[in-house]
Design a protein around this motif. Structure first.
Motif, PDB file in Angstrom:
ATOM      1  N   PHE A  58       0.849  -1.188   0.000  1.00 55.26           N
ATOM      2  CA  PHE A  58       0.000   0.000   0.000  1.00 55.26           C
ATOM      3  C   PHE A  58       0.885   1.239   0.000  1.00 55.26           C
ATOM      4  CE2 PHE A  58      -2.116  -3.464   2.191  1.00 55.26           C
ATOM      5  CZ  PHE A  58      -3.303  -3.566   1.477  1.00 55.26           C
ATOM      6  N   PHE A  59       0.610   2.156  -0.921  1.00 55.47           N
ATOM      7  CA  PHE A  59       1.385   3.382  -1.056  1.00 55.47           C
ATOM      8  C   PHE A  59       0.909   4.404  -0.019  1.00 55.47           C
ATOM      9  CE2 PHE A  59       1.934   7.669  -2.878  1.00 55.47           C
ATOM     10  CZ  PHE A  59       3.309   7.664  -3.073  1.00 55.47           C
ATOM     11  N   ARG A  60       1.859   5.131   0.589  1.00 63.30           N
ATOM     12  CA  ARG A  60       1.519   6.115   1.613  1.00 63.30           C
ATOM     13  C   ARG A  60       2.297   7.416   1.388  1.00 63.30           C
ATOM     14  NH1 ARG A  60      -2.157   3.311   1.971  1.00 63.30           N
ATOM     15  NH2 ARG A  60      -2.905   2.088   3.750  1.00 63.30           N
ATOM     16  N   VAL A  61       1.674   8.535   1.808  1.00 63.58           N
ATOM     17  CA  VAL A  61       2.299   9.858   1.769  1.00 63.58           C
ATOM     18  C   VAL A  61       2.334  10.412   3.186  1.00 63.58           C
ATOM     19  CG1 VAL A  61       2.076  12.239   0.957  1.00 63.58           C
ATOM     20  CG2 VAL A  61       1.608  10.352  -0.602  1.00 63.58           C
ATOM     21  N   TYR A  62       3.444  11.034   3.548  1.00 63.71           N
ATOM     22  CA  TYR A  62       3.612  11.585   4.892  1.00 63.71           C
ATOM     23  C   TYR A  62       3.999  13.064   4.783  1.00 63.71           C
ATOM     24  CZ  TYR A  62       4.092   6.575   5.648  1.00 63.71           C
ATOM     25  OH  TYR A  62       3.881   5.218   5.629  1.00 63.71           O
ATOM     26  N   TYR A  63       3.454  13.875   5.680  1.00 65.84           N
ATOM     27  CA  TYR A  63       3.772  15.303   5.748  1.00 65.84           C
ATOM     28  C   TYR A  63       4.623  15.503   7.004  1.00 65.84           C
ATOM     29  CZ  TYR A  63      -0.162  15.379   2.521  1.00 65.84           C
ATOM     30  OH  TYR A  63      -1.008  15.128   1.461  1.00 65.84           O
ATOM     31  N   VAL A  64       5.897  15.819   6.797  1.00 65.44           N
ATOM     32  CA  VAL A  64       6.871  15.828   7.886  1.00 65.44           C
ATOM     33  C   VAL A  64       7.243  17.263   8.262  1.00 65.44           C
ATOM     34  CG1 VAL A  64       9.112  14.988   8.668  1.00 65.44           C
ATOM     35  CG2 VAL A  64       7.764  13.610   7.064  1.00 65.44           C
ATOM     36  N   PHE A  65       6.940  17.651   9.508  1.00 68.58           N
ATOM     37  CA  PHE A  65       7.293  18.965  10.039  1.00 68.58           C
ATOM     38  C   PHE A  65       8.493  18.827  10.969  1.00 68.58           C
ATOM     39  CE2 PHE A  65       2.879  19.279   8.896  1.00 68.58           C
ATOM     40  CZ  PHE A  65       2.686  20.582   8.474  1.00 68.58           C
ATOM     41  N   ASP A  66       9.330  19.850  10.997  1.00 65.53           N
ATOM     42  CA  ASP A  66      10.458  19.883  11.927  1.00 65.53           C
ATOM     43  C   ASP A  66       9.949  20.275  13.314  1.00 65.53           C
ATOM     44  OD1 ASP A  66      12.716  21.741  13.298  1.00 65.53           O
ATOM     45  OD2 ASP A  66      13.651  20.133  12.141  1.00 65.53           O
ATOM     46  N   ARG A  67      10.204  19.431  14.296  1.00 68.65           N
ATOM     47  CA  ARG A  67       9.647  19.653  15.629  1.00 68.65           C
ATOM     48  C   ARG A  67      10.159  20.945  16.261  1.00 68.65           C
ATOM     49  NH1 ARG A  67      10.155  15.367  20.693  1.00 68.65           N
ATOM     50  NH2 ARG A  67       8.721  16.438  22.130  1.00 68.65           N
ATOM     51  N   LYS A  68      11.437  21.214  16.139  1.00 70.38           N
ATOM     52  CA  LYS A  68      12.004  22.441  16.725  1.00 70.38           C
ATOM     53  C   LYS A  68      11.410  23.678  16.056  1.00 70.38           C
ATOM     54  CE  LYS A  68      16.330  24.724  17.957  1.00 70.38           C
ATOM     55  NZ  LYS A  68      15.837  26.055  17.523  1.00 70.38           N
ATOM     56  N   ASP A  69      11.237  23.598  14.761  1.00 68.78           N
ATOM     57  CA  ASP A  69      10.644  24.717  14.032  1.00 68.78           C
ATOM     58  C   ASP A  69       9.232  25.007  14.553  1.00 68.78           C
ATOM     59  OD1 ASP A  69      10.604  26.580  11.663  1.00 68.78           O
ATOM     60  OD2 ASP A  69       8.915  25.297  11.121  1.00 68.78           O
ATOM     61  N   LEU A  70       8.448  23.967  14.809  1.00 74.69           N
ATOM     62  CA  LEU A  70       7.098  24.146  15.334  1.00 74.69           C
ATOM     63  C   LEU A  70       7.121  24.744  16.738  1.00 74.69           C
ATOM     64  CD1 LEU A  70       5.217  20.905  14.195  1.00 74.69           C
ATOM     65  CD2 LEU A  70       5.242  23.154  13.112  1.00 74.69           C
ATOM     66  N   LEU A  71       8.054  24.278  17.571  1.00 78.40           N
ATOM     67  CA  LEU A  71       8.152  24.799  18.935  1.00 78.40           C
ATOM     68  C   LEU A  71       8.524  26.279  18.935  1.00 78.40           C
ATOM     69  CD1 LEU A  71       9.946  21.829  20.742  1.00 78.40           C
ATOM     70  CD2 LEU A  71       7.555  22.535  20.984  1.00 78.40           C
ATOM     71  N   ASP A  72       9.425  26.660  18.032  1.00 80.74           N
ATOM     72  CA  ASP A  72       9.822  28.060  17.932  1.00 80.74           C
ATOM     73  C   ASP A  72       8.641  28.941  17.510  1.00 80.74           C
ATOM     74  OD1 ASP A  72      12.385  27.534  18.695  1.00 80.74           O
ATOM     75  OD2 ASP A  72      13.206  27.448  16.661  1.00 80.74           O
TER      76      ASP A  72
END
Length: 285
Positions: free
Chosen positions: A75-89
């Motif tokens: 099964f093909f999957r797509v993921y949206y990856v955010f940088d955790r430190k960037d979000l915390l800032d």
């Protein structure tokens, strides 16, 4: 983000503004955008304030399963990856300005998903034995004439399965499922259920469909519709209508109001926060 802003600015209930560190002299990062939402359901017309970020990297992958009969299923999957430190800032800016939260803006596009799936499956067919056997199984079991048809079928199958589950949890069956989803980073002061925190990353996996029941806004780019989550923003209606509400009570849920102090000033907020997001600012003299 420009497309998202253009779509939202056409509706009078939404106001969007671009933010960047050059315009806002802060000691931390600011989100890419800001949105205020005027509620439609409550007599007092509540306003909600959020920071917006779309700073994710899109990654693809496979879910590999062996059935009880021994077939290799893929099964093909797509993921949206955010940088955790960037979000915390960026969340520091949100907290300092007493916003309701930080929203992760992701875009789901059917053609883009299917094209990525076809390209990834085609390449993996030559390199990965599990993928090759899985595609061959689909070709034989569905009686396709060639591998290309099997791959195209798998790409469409995986998209339709994922988008169907997302629409189920978001309660948006009447819409296309394509477009922008604005998902809260936190719910009740905790990371929103369905988001994956993996060391230095925060990941939106479409298979974790329960995440989408928490969406704040959904913008259907195919049908040009904007839907906001009434249940998520506020589940209470004013307890008293056509009668003056007590100054120290929340007009939505009846809880006591409390003074909230920020660097920007003071406002009255509901003591039932974050379940109720009512706030009232003092009148300027």
């Amino acid at each position: 983000m420009d497309e998202l802003f253009n779509l939202l600015s056409k509706d009078i209930h939404f106001n969007v503004t671009k933010l960047n560190n050059e315009n806002y002299n802060q000691n931390w990062k600011v989100p890419e955008g800001f949105i205020s939402i005027i509620g439609l359901e409550n007599a007092k017309k509540p306003v909600f304030y959020y920071g917006l970020t779309d700073s994710y990297k899109e990654k693809t992958g496979f879910k590999k399963i062996k059935s009880v009969k021994g077939e290799k299923l893929l099964f093909f999957r797509v993921y949206y990856v955010f940088d955790r430190k960037d979000l915390l800032d960026k969340e520091k800016y949100v907290v300092a300005n007493a916003f309701n939260g930080l929203l992760l803006a992701i875009k789901i596009d059917k053609d883009d998903f299917i094209n990525k799936a076809i390209d990834t499956l085609t390449k993996a067919y030559e390199e990965d034995e599990f993928v090759r056997e899985s595609i061959e199984y689909i070709k034989e079991s569905h009686m396709f004439d060639n591998i290309e048809e099997a791959i195209k079928f798998m790409a469409n199958r995986d998209y339709n399965w994922l988008i169907g589950r997302i629409k189920y949890y978001a309660k948006t069956f009447q819409y296309s499922g394509e477009g922008y989803y604005l998902l809260p980073l936190k719910t009740n002061l905790e990371i929103t259920e369905g988001l994956i925190v993996d060391n230095d990353k925060v990941i939106v996996d479409l298979e974790n469909c329960q995440l989408f029941q928490h969406y704040i806004l959904y913008i259907d780019t195919k049908n040009n519709k904007i839907i906001y989550n009434r249940e998520r923003l506020c589940t209470k209606i004013p307890k008293i209508l056509n009668i003056k509400v007590k100054e120290d009570e929340c007009p939505w849920c009846g809880a006591k109001l409390r003074v909230v102090k920020t660097k920007k000033g003071e406002f009255l907020g509901c003591s039932n926060y974050p379940k109720c997001l009512y706030r009232r600012f003092p009148k300027k003299s």
